[in-house]
Design a protein around this motif. Structure first.
Motif: not given
Lengths: 397, 397
Positions: A30-36
């Motif tokens: 998984q990559g970075a989340p939203v709002l990051h």
């Protein structure tokens, strides 16, 4: 960012493991989340694409920084990369406490809050903004990039209220001819604006590229004079005084005049005349082999629309038309492009802009012949990049 | 920022001391220097203008965030505020290790580096991008803002290589009809694209608003399909496979289809049809007194240019034409504005867009009548904001 979620064994994988036909490591987690973060930032791999200081400043608050033209595409400048030119640094202004005064030769002197200004009908336009000092009369080293030679220009979508609307509220008196604009910075930056320009396309701008002005672009309010030299688009605008004569401020007497060869000075040289620059290939870049390369660049004119850009690869001996990216907008950057097959021989790349008034960008010899070398302002000469046999590109102006 | 250079005695001054005729405290000191920072950021007074999460996500990597439309002006969305929609988060991709494969029904299967892709002739266009889930079929509370109701749309200047150029290099075979696009994220996002769209205006985009793509927009490379639902503009693009049938991936069978009232599903509903939203006044805002207010909003169509936007202040009983900000560009946001004198009575604000195909944005009743309530995609109904007698604005759809 997303790298934190990659397992150590994968992070240590060989580079080749990420190339086809393999599935790269970043598809296995998984990559970075939203709002990051919530207000996004560029990729860490683009950390070199930043504004840079010009070397000539003696203090960091009376200084300028440049847009990395060689790394940009299209015509829009991201707000974070818009060039800066300050005379006493960037004030921090609480918009709730900011006021715009309109006085002098008016029927009704007025003081506006930001909310009051923003209640008027608004307009949005894509316009370039160029510092009158965006030049290289003094000469720059062969290592200079497009950011060094031409980086005091940017282009944004500016939104604001026509100045004419606000002046109509105040009631400009019949003999009014000039408007003094004053900024709320430590320099008290002041310039005189002809009333005709104020009534034409001048904006009280409060937004750039959608969002509110950046602090270094005059938050919460700036004057915006399309096509005029940048310092007249007074930032942190706090006062407009209407008069019948120019106000002869220090920024239009001791500064921002053009000293001519005979010792006299041109004053009130407002309009930025037609100019262009090739941004790719440009100084500091290297051509990756012979064959096809796209020549790309920017052209602009304070008099209106660009109608033609020609390019030369032999230092001006032969010219051919570049293609203009549409829409071509008035007083806005125009992106031009031309195909080029590089045969590996040294080359001298130039571009030449023509605007809708019929004005053609001059050679450096023509400009220096007419203007001399006493002034650093309003350099709009044709620029030359040299391409060496090894593909490296140097400043050759 | 600049506040640090203000003397304590001044910093403690009364607010009134900053108002005319006084000289405000921020004119009595040097402000912040240039390059503070080198890549600029918004004013601290604009800290509320950020992307926000949609409430419906169950994990933060398969989620979306929205653009604060209610705080923006003009048509450009700053890159830091472009909406997000990810299926497995944002991968961190080294552009040196990224490759684009082109294979399937082609004469010459090819693998491109980023440098190779960026060597092709490029184009730049201002285009909107809208998530097909940018809707409120499910209903939203009266407190919803324009960011909540319509925030899965943004608009940037995108630069890249026409997909047709790269496909021509590979040599597309005669019976090819579809292109599979695959992203290099943990979801392996895949969609089938009709070859006609691939050969028309599809771009291999590497820049937005001048600079390279943001990580959350597909850095270093994304497909961009103007006017099509956002998920088809596959981010982190790593593979294009040419075929003669759609590939029937999970994102076009179990997801991104529109379940109809009779239990069948519409598949391959690519184009985002004409839609509009009033961004001012909009939910969560408050009208500051009776009298003149400018109604402003955004309209768009995946079929081309917007030709007309009408506004109503009485819930659709009467309509009048809004003014369209020029240039009006195809498959791009169009800013519309209309003067309104608010008399203090409750009002119901609506906007209705028409595009160059003649299509008129439907009412919610018309849309639900045709489509039912089973699907959350492709909501383009007319939206209603309620203005209450105290000036507060609420979501009334």
């Amino acid at each position: 960012m997303g790298a934190a979620s990659i397992k150590p064994s994968e992070a240590q994988a060989d580079v080749a493991d990420n190339l086809p036909p393999n599935v790269p490591e970043w598809m296995k987690a998984q990559g970075a989340p939203v709002l990051h973060p919530a207000y996004g930032v560029p990729s860490p791999f683009e950390a070199d694409v930043v504004r840079r200081a010009r070397s000539r400043a003696r203090m960091s608050t009376a200084a300028s920084s440049t847009t990395p033209l060689q790394d940009l595409h299209g015509i829009v400048t991201p707000n974070g990369l818009h060039f800066e030119r300050h005379h006493a640094g960037v004030p921090t202004i609480d918009p709730e406490q900011h006021r715009l005064m309109v006085h002098g030769m008016v029927d009704r002197p007025l003081i506006f809050t930001m909310a009051e200004i923003m209640r008027f009908p608004s307009q949005s336009h894509l316009y370039f903004l160029e510092c009158s000092g965006n030049g290289s009369f003094a000469g720059l080293p062969s290592t200079a990039t497009a950011q060094d030679t031409h980086g005091l220009i940017s282009c944004c979508e500016w939104t604001g209220v026509p100045l004419a609307t606000v002046l109509a509220e105040a009631g400009v008196q019949p003999h009014a001819a000039w408007v003094l604009a004053e900024g709320a910075d430590g320099a008290g930056m002041t310039r005189s604006i002809p009333i005709a320009k104020a009534m034409d396309d001048a904006l009280l701008a409060y937004a750039q590229n959608g969002e509110r002005l950046r602090p270094e672009q005059g938050y919460p309010l700036r004057l915006f004079l399309p096509g005029y030299e940048g310092n007249m688009s007074v930032k942190w605008l706090r006062r407009l005084k209407i008069g019948d004569q120019p106000f002869e401020t220090r920024e239009e007497t001791s500064k921002y005049t053009d000293l001519m060869p005979d010792g006299t000075a041109r004053q009130f040289t407002f309009v930025m005349e037609a100019r262009s620059v090739i941004t790719h290939p440009s100084g500091g870049q290297t051509l990756d082999g012979h064959g096809f390369h796209e020549i790309a660049g920017l052209a602009w004119s304070g008099h209106g629309k660009i109608t033609r850009v020609e390019v030369s690869v032999d230092g001006g001996a032969h010219w051919r038309d570049a293609k203009l990216q549409t829409p071509v907008l008035p007083k806005c950057l125009t992106r031009f492009r031309a195909a080029w097959t590089w045969d590996g021989a040294p080359a001298r790349l130039q571009s030449r802009a023509t605007d809708e008034s019929g004005y053609v960008q001059p050679t450096r010899d023509m400009l220096v012949g007419a203007r001399g070398l006493n002034s650093g302002y309003h350099d709009n000469a044709i620029h030359t990049w040299g391409v060496l046999a090894d593909g490296s590109v140097i400043n050759a102006t």
